[in-house]
Scaffold this active site. Structure first.
Site, mmCIF file in Angstrom:
data_model
loop_
_atom_site.group_PDB
_atom_site.id
_atom_site.type_symbol
_atom_site.label_atom_id
_atom_site.label_comp_id
_atom_site.label_asym_id
_atom_site.label_seq_id
_atom_site.Cartn_x
_atom_site.Cartn_y
_atom_site.Cartn_z
ATOM 1 N N ASP A 60 -4.157 7.424 8.153
ATOM 2 C CA ASP A 60 -5.279 6.583 8.579
ATOM 3 C C ASP A 60 -4.866 5.493 9.563
ATOM 4 O O ASP A 60 -5.526 4.483 9.677
ATOM 5 C CB ASP A 60 -5.930 5.941 7.356
ATOM 6 C CG ASP A 60 -4.937 5.088 6.574
ATOM 7 O OD1 ASP A 60 -3.753 5.059 6.963
ATOM 8 O OD2 ASP A 60 -5.338 4.445 5.588
ATOM 9 N N HIS A 95 -1.060 4.363 6.971
ATOM 10 C CA HIS A 95 -0.346 5.006 5.866
ATOM 11 C C HIS A 95 -0.014 6.462 6.171
ATOM 12 O O HIS A 95 -0.618 7.067 7.050
ATOM 13 C CB HIS A 95 -1.193 4.913 4.597
ATOM 14 C CG HIS A 95 -1.666 3.525 4.324
ATOM 15 N ND1 HIS A 95 -2.942 3.107 4.607
ATOM 16 C CD2 HIS A 95 -1.007 2.456 3.837
ATOM 17 C CE1 HIS A 95 -3.058 1.818 4.290
ATOM 18 N NE2 HIS A 95 -1.894 1.393 3.835
ATOM 19 N N SER A 101 0.814 -1.223 0.000
ATOM 20 C CA SER A 101 0.000 0.000 0.000
ATOM 21 C C SER A 101 0.845 1.270 0.000
ATOM 22 O O SER A 101 0.344 2.334 -0.370
ATOM 23 C CB SER A 101 -0.925 0.018 1.218
ATOM 24 O OG SER A 101 -0.167 -0.127 2.401
#
Ligand SMILES: *[C@@H]1O[C@H](CO)[C@@H](O)[C@H](O)[C@H]1NC(C)=O
Ligand SMILES: *[C@@H]1O[C@H](CO)[C@@H](O)[C@H](O)[C@H]1NC(C)=O
Ligand SMILES: *[C@@H]1O[C@H](CO)[C@@H](O)[C@H](O)[C@H]1NC(C)=O
Length: 403
Positions: free
Chosen positions: A367, A370, A48
């Site tokens: 969040d 990240h 991610s």
């Protein structure tokens, strides 16, 4: 006498001219190796930290408010805006990378992104539903790349079955796919490994057990570099892994190991393991340089930059370090069950409670998992000049091999 001296002065002049000529060549000889690399494409592998739409295309879009600071809405990224790989693309004058798995509106002319959120290096023996880790592990990303490398050229050549299937309208079949030479001239970027470590913690492994897995994780990662080299890839840009012990999702999920913290609240056991991983990765890169004589491989110390953000973020304009911007509840504005963009039924109606903070640019963590666009930009700005790289050369010089 006059004749002689005129002859002599002509010799001197000629010699001087030659000297100037040779001197004018000298910078060319020195700078010749330091010319900017004309990277025409980026091929990215990872999780991610660099997913620009892969997981979203397959398992559902990252919901609003992801993308709010830049894209004006969700853009397949787990971030309020751009990721480091987006800033790399901008820096090289290339378009943002499309996710390889994203079949809607993608353009692969200047590369492809094989990363998906939740990806590990090693294939996991669990499903995404069970563990949260992506089935698109690095070996799968390699399979995708292998296929892309091969079939993109079949389609560009308009040969085989495509001769009959594609309309013969000039260049249509060449659009959206990279030229063959881009696979050699392009930059291969990697940011992966973080999830291999957390997969260990989340499945109940001890620190020692996770550390024992590191050599295999690093070997499997570097094997993919070898395979890509075998297909003609030459320029590699490898990020090490960040201080995952500073992220709320790890702090909240493994409280036992999270009890030993440093002065800003980052859990040292996780960060120590990340450093073990990084030192083994760095050694493996040294070996890769020996084994792959035509490869230029840059190792980038992302750990140090991310760590700086947590420890000295205030110096760089950040107001919050570990506490995240987008979320709900708890010590860090983070809830394991209800993430950024998540909704709850309140009195029979869905209400979004995983809301963003007012000013994401003042936060390091977006969040709980990240980094914010502002943090990513800070990291990119610091690393682009080569200060955090081995060898210490700028991004635009990363095709030059260190011997
Ligand atoms: C998955 O299971 C196989 C077979 O037992 C094992 O070799 C491998 O290490 C496991 N992978 C992970 C990531 O635990
Ligand atoms: C595409 O065409 C080039 C030039 O004719 C050739 O070298 C290459 O092998 C072809 N590739 C494929 C996959 O058909
Ligand atoms: C839900 O409804 C009850 C009863 O009408 C009310 O007292 C309460 O404040 C409502 N809760 C929220 C969060 O709106």
């Amino acid at each position: 006498m006059a004749m002689k001296s005129r002859f002599f002065s002509r010799v001197v002049t000629t010699m001087l001219l030659w000297l100037f000529f040779l001197l004018s060549l000298a910078p060319l000889l020195v700078l010749g190796t330091a010319k900017e690399c004309p990277f025409p494409a980026i091929f990215n592998f990872g999780d991610s930290n660099s997913d620009t739409g892969g997981l979203s295309a397959v398992f559902g879009q990252a919901p609003p408010p992801h993308g709010m600071s830049f894209f004006g809405g969700p853009a397949g990224r787990y971030c309020d805006g751009r990721l480091i790989v987006d800033f790399i693309a901008e820096g090289l004058g290339l378009p943002y990378l499309s996710g390889y798995l994203d079949s809607v509106g993608s353009d692969f002319t200047h590369g492809a992104n094989f990363a998906t959120a939740g990806s590990t290096v090693r294939p996991q023996n669990s499903t995404l539903r069970q563990s949260g880790f992506s089935p698109i592990s690095l070996d799968v990303q390699w399979n995708e790349f292998y296929d892309f490398h091969q079939r993109s050229q079949v389609v560009r050549n308009h040969s085989g079955i495509y001769r009959k299937l594609l309309p013969n309208d000039g260049n249509l079949h060449k659009k959206l796919l990279p030229k063959a030479e881009y696979f050699t001239k392009g930059l291969y970027t990697f940011d992966v490994g973080q999830n291999d470590l957390t997969a260990g913690y989340f499945s109940g492994m001890t620190i020692d057990e996770v550390v024992a897995n590191v050599p295999d994780i690093v070997t499997q990662l570097t094997n993919i570099v070898r395979y890509i080299y075998g297909l003609g890839g030459r320029n590699f840009w490898i990020h090490n892994t960040g201080p995952v012990g500073c992220l709320p999702y790890v702090l909240e999920r493994v409280p036992v190991l999270a009890s030993r913290v440093d002065e800003v609240g980052c859990a040292t056991p996780f960060n120590d393991v990340a450093q073990v991983f990084n030192s083994q990765l760095k050694d493996a890169v040294v070996q890769l340089r020996k084994d792959l004589p035509l490869a230029a491989i840059t190792y980038v110390d992302i750990y140090k930059l991310k760590y700086t953000l947590f420890h000295e973020g205030q110096k760089h304009g950040f107001k919050q370090s570990i506490r995240n911007c987008c979320g709900h509840g708890g010590k860090y504005n983070f809830d394991l069950e209800l993430g950024c963009g998540g909704s709850k039924k309140i009195n029979g109606t869905d209400v979004m409670v995983g809301k963003a903070c007012d000013d994401p640019s003042k936060y390091v963590v977006w969040d709980g998992v990240h980094f914010t666009q502002a943090a990513n930009k800070f990291i990119y700005d610091q690393m682009v000049g080569g200060t955090f790289s081995d060898p210490p050369i700028p991004l635009k010089m990363a095709c030059h091999r260190k011997n």
